[in-house]
Design a protein around this motif. Structure first.
Motif, short mmCIF file in Angstrom:
data_model
loop_
_atom_site.label_atom_id
_atom_site.label_comp_id
_atom_site.label_asym_id
_atom_site.label_seq_id
_atom_site.Cartn_x
_atom_site.Cartn_y
_atom_site.Cartn_z
N GLU A 1 3.19 -1.04 4.48
CA GLU A 1 2.62 0.30 4.53
C GLU A 1 3.31 1.04 5.67
O GLU A 1 4.24 0.51 6.29
CB GLU A 1 1.10 0.26 4.71
N GLY A 2 2.85 2.26 5.97
CA GLY A 2 3.55 3.08 6.93
C GLY A 2 3.68 2.47 8.30
O GLY A 2 4.73 2.54 8.94
N SER A 3 2.59 1.87 8.79
CA SER A 3 2.59 1.27 10.12
C SER A 3 1.95 -0.10 10.05
O SER A 3 0.89 -0.27 9.44
CB SER A 3 1.83 2.16 11.10
N VAL A 4 2.59 -1.08 10.67
CA VAL A 4 2.04 -2.43 10.75
C VAL A 4 1.91 -2.79 12.23
O VAL A 4 2.91 -2.80 12.97
CB VAL A 4 2.95 -3.45 10.02
N ASP B 1 0.87 -1.18 0.00
CA ASP B 1 0.00 0.00 0.00
C ASP B 1 0.91 1.23 0.00
O ASP B 1 2.15 1.11 -0.01
CB ASP B 1 -0.89 -0.03 1.24
N SER B 2 0.32 2.40 0.03
CA SER B 2 1.12 3.61 0.20
C SER B 2 1.70 3.65 1.62
O SER B 2 1.16 3.03 2.54
CB SER B 2 0.26 4.86 -0.03
N PHE B 3 2.81 4.35 1.77
CA PHE B 3 3.36 4.65 3.08
C PHE B 3 2.97 6.09 3.37
O PHE B 3 3.53 7.02 2.80
CB PHE B 3 4.88 4.49 3.08
N ALA C 1 12.11 10.88 8.77
CA ALA C 1 11.77 9.49 8.45
C ALA C 1 10.85 9.42 7.23
O ALA C 1 11.01 8.55 6.36
CB ALA C 1 11.13 8.82 9.65
N LEU C 2 9.89 10.34 7.16
CA LEU C 2 8.97 10.35 6.02
C LEU C 2 9.70 10.72 4.73
O LEU C 2 9.49 10.09 3.69
CB LEU C 2 7.83 11.34 6.28
N ALA C 3 10.57 11.72 4.81
CA ALA C 3 11.30 12.16 3.61
C ALA C 3 12.25 11.07 3.11
O ALA C 3 12.46 10.94 1.90
CB ALA C 3 12.08 13.44 3.92
N GLU C 4 12.81 10.30 4.03
CA GLU C 4 13.78 9.27 3.64
C GLU C 4 13.12 7.91 3.41
O GLU C 4 13.83 6.92 3.21
CB GLU C 4 14.85 9.15 4.74
N GLY C 5 11.79 7.87 3.41
CA GLY C 5 11.08 6.61 3.27
C GLY C 5 11.50 5.77 2.07
O GLY C 5 11.82 4.58 2.23
N ALA D 1 7.61 -1.84 6.93
CA ALA D 1 6.84 -0.72 7.46
C ALA D 1 7.77 0.27 8.15
O ALA D 1 8.86 -0.09 8.63
CB ALA D 1 5.79 -1.22 8.46
N GLY D 2 7.31 1.51 8.21
CA GLY D 2 8.07 2.51 8.95
C GLY D 2 8.05 2.22 10.43
O GLY D 2 9.01 2.50 11.15
N ARG D 3 6.94 1.66 10.89
CA ARG D 3 6.81 1.29 12.31
C ARG D 3 6.20 -0.09 12.40
O ARG D 3 5.17 -0.36 11.77
CB ARG D 3 5.93 2.29 13.05
#
Length: 380
Positions: A292-295, A8-10, A353-357, A323-325
């Motif tokens: 995705e961004g958070s799992v 999915d999108s992050f 963190a978002l910019a470097e995703g 995931a980011g988290r």
């Protein structure tokens, strides 16, 4: 090796296609000749329209509507003329991302713009709708959407209520005399990303209200207001939506669809997976990468990684989620995930963190592939 790339999108970091591209770069750094099958996903939230249009064909339609705070914006939805099918994301009009963090207030935010999008699609000739519920800034039970389509929400004195979920505490009657008759002749497939009920500890206000700017007092106020709303809805149309699965989606917008529309509720990721023919692509795959961004434990309530893991499990293909988290890993490992990989490599603030995703995702995938390469070598 054959990889299916189905993230999915992050959120606020990269779209699903951008996540797919980052994953592919990471894979090819280790397996340059890998067969990478791109299958960007969505679960009813951001990216649903683009993903479905990519699978079904169609055009992008721009329409002037109002955002969650009543400000004029241009929103977009998809239209497949050959099927008279409109594809609408709630977030395009009532999205949380459209409102600055210090302006978010679910007590006053409205889904009015969603109704404006539906009305425009009806004007284009739509008789079928796929509506993605996800990413809303609202908690008004869909009252704003219904108002845009002609319904009136009145207090005990017959005075129309102002927008927002907080005002529903004073709701006495819903007048449907001016409701758009075309709605009754259209079929709506609701692509939801959650199964929460409207009310209570698992309901729209308690679970999602804080994400939209509600403090503890506002959460209690909103839950009570939606309780009043549910009672009036039952008195109006004879259907109790308070505890129905999915009624709490998008701040209770699911309840409005269930009560006032000819609707089929489906998991958003199931809708997208079917359109993208994911089952066909899984045949013969070695690994599936999703994320995705958070799992976390909420992932099991119909989010994209869970849907992808269930589909891959039917084919015996291992799934790795990025995931980011990552939290609640112990719970998730029992539901089809071979591994859960956090992509953030060092302590940083959220904007960084978002910019470097994309870079972090590429690196995490490459590291994972090196481990897979070691595993493959030992099997030989």
């Amino acid at each position: 090796m054959r990889f299916i790339l189905a993230p999915d999108s992050f959120k606020e970091s990269m779209t699903a296609p951008e996540a797919v591209a980052a994953m592919e770069r990471g894979i090819r750094a280790v397996f340059p000749d890998a067969d990478c099958i791109r299958a960007p996903m969505a679960d009813g939230g951001e990216g649903t329209t683009a993903t479905l249009l990519g699978a079904l064909g169609g055009t992008d339609v721009a329409v002037r509507v109002h955002d969650g705070l009543g400000r004029p914006i241009v929103a977009r939805y998809g239209y497949v003329a050959a099927e008279r099918l409109a594809i609408i994301e709630v977030a395009a009009a009532a999205g949380l991302d459209l409102i600055a963090a210090d302006e978010r207030d679910p007590l006053i935010a409205s889904t009015y713009g969603v109704g404006e999008m539906i009305s425009d699609a009806l004007d284009h000739g739509a008789v079928r709708f796929v509506v993605g519920l996800g990413g809303s800034a609202t908690n008004d039970g869909g009252a704003g959407m219904l108002h845009a389509l002609g319904a009136q929400f009145l207090d005990a004195s017959g005075v129309p209520l102002p927008p927002g979920g907080g005002a529903l505490a004073r709701l006495h009657r819903i007048d449907l005399a001016g409701f758009d008759l075309r709605v009754g002749a259209a079929a709506f497939q609701i692509a939801g990303d959650v199964t929460n009920p409207l009310l209570g500890p698992d309901g729209a206000s308690v679970v999602f209200g804080p994400q939209k700017g509600a403090d503890g007092h506002a959460v209690r106020e909103l839950d009570a207001a939606l309780g009043t709303y549910a009672g009036v809805v039952t008195a109006t149309v004879g259907r109790d939506v308070a505890t129905l699965a999915g009624a709490g989606a998008a701040g209770g917008l699911g309840a409005a669809f269930l009560a006032f529309f000819d609707v089929e509720m489906r998991s958003g990721v199931d809708v997208v997976m079917a359109a993208a023919r994911l089952d066909e692509k899984l045949a013969g795959a070695d690994y599936v990468f999703t994320g995705e961004g958070s799992v976390d434990s909420q992932t099991l309530r119909g989010k994209t990684p869970f849907g992808v893991a269930q589909a891959a499990g039917r084919h015996g293909v291992p799934v790795i989620a990025f995931a980011g988290r990552v939290s609640d890993a112990g719970v998730l490992h029992g539901h089809g995930f071979a591994a859960l990989v956090p992509i953030v490599q060092a302590v940083s603030d959220l904007p960084t963190a978002l910019a470097e995703g994309p870079v972090n995702l590429e690196r995490a995938v490459a590291t994972t592939c090196r481990l897979l390469a070691l595993h493959e070598q030992r099997r030989m």
